[in-house]
Design an enzyme around this catalytic site. Structure first.
Site, short mmCIF file in Angstrom:
data_model
loop_
_atom_site.label_atom_id
_atom_site.label_comp_id
_atom_site.label_asym_id
_atom_site.label_seq_id
_atom_site.Cartn_x
_atom_site.Cartn_y
_atom_site.Cartn_z
N HIS A 9 37.30 43.11 39.99
CA HIS A 9 36.84 42.33 41.14
C HIS A 9 37.91 42.24 42.22
O HIS A 9 39.11 42.46 41.97
CB HIS A 9 36.47 40.91 40.68
N ASN A 15 43.48 33.81 42.12
CA ASN A 15 44.52 34.83 42.11
C ASN A 15 45.64 34.43 43.06
O ASN A 15 46.83 34.52 42.74
CB ASN A 15 43.98 36.20 42.55
N ARG A 58 32.71 36.19 40.64
CA ARG A 58 33.63 37.04 41.39
C ARG A 58 33.31 38.52 41.24
O ARG A 58 33.53 39.30 42.17
CB ARG A 58 35.08 36.75 40.99
N GLU A 82 35.58 38.35 31.43
CA GLU A 82 37.01 38.42 31.15
C GLU A 82 37.34 37.79 29.80
O GLU A 82 36.53 37.04 29.22
CB GLU A 82 37.77 37.70 32.28
#
Length: 203
Positions: A9, A15, A58, A82
């Site tokens: 992504h 992040n 995302r 994830e």
């Protein structure tokens, strides 16, 4: 030959903030949306039959930006999510490192020794992602498809395909946002054609 174009992504808010995401989620930043469009432009001439993505917001946002105006189905699957980071999710990395230094060090530097109290091990993700990759290749035999997933899942796919040891989990290219990895399956065998490439980023 079955060809699977795999990407991570685009950049997200967490992040930027240095937070552990895992199964939790945060939206793409404006740069993250641009990164997805850069990859979309790179893949414009590639004949894709479908786009597959994890069920995280995302990755779905990224898939939509890559697709652009093309009439392609986006198929979401929880199995592409994830790694489950348990109580670390949503936490700042420096906070986690301070409170759980040994496990944090193992997570990044000694994958075979990373054993969470709650969540998934790297081996769990390799098994989950590898099983799903085989299912995907079987259902899309002879086609070219795009898979939008996450950094650890991408590394797990590479570990599965290349039969890496757990100690080598993080070896190879760094998985930057919307970097491109290409996996091919022909005559029952997997091959890594490209790994973590970002040549679609503007210079």
């Amino acid at each position: 030959m079955t060809t699977i174009y795999v990407t991570r992504h685009g950049q997200t808010k967490w992040n930027l903030e240095g937070r552990m995401q895992g199964r939790q989620d945060s939206p793409l930043t404006p740069l993250g949306e641009k990164q997805a469009r850069w990859l979309g432009a790179r893949l414009k001439e590639v004949t894709l039959s479908s786009i597959h993505t994890s069920s995280s917001g995302r990755t779905k946002q990224t898939a939509e930006q890559i697709r652009g105006e093309r009439e392609l189905p986006i198929i979401e699957n929880h199995s592409w999510k994830e790694i489950d980071l348990g109580p670390w999710e949503g936490r700042l990395k420096n906070e986690v490192e301070k409170e759980d230094p040994d496990r944090f060090h193992h997570f990044w530097n000694k994958p075979a020794s990373y054993l969470p109290d709650d969540g998934e091990t790297y081996q769990d993700v390799i098994q989950r992602a590898g099983n799903e990759l085989e299912k995907l290749a079987l259902s899309q035999e002879g086609k070219s498809i795009l898979l939008v997933t996450h950094a650890v899942v991408l590394k797990a796919l590479l570990a599965y395909v290349s039969e890496k040891s757990l100690e080598d989990f993080w070896s190879g290219a760094y998985m930057h946002s919307t970097s491109l990895t290409i996996l091919e399956k022909e005559n029952g065998r997997w091959k890594v054609k490209l790994e973590g490439d970002t040549t679609h980023y503007p210079s």
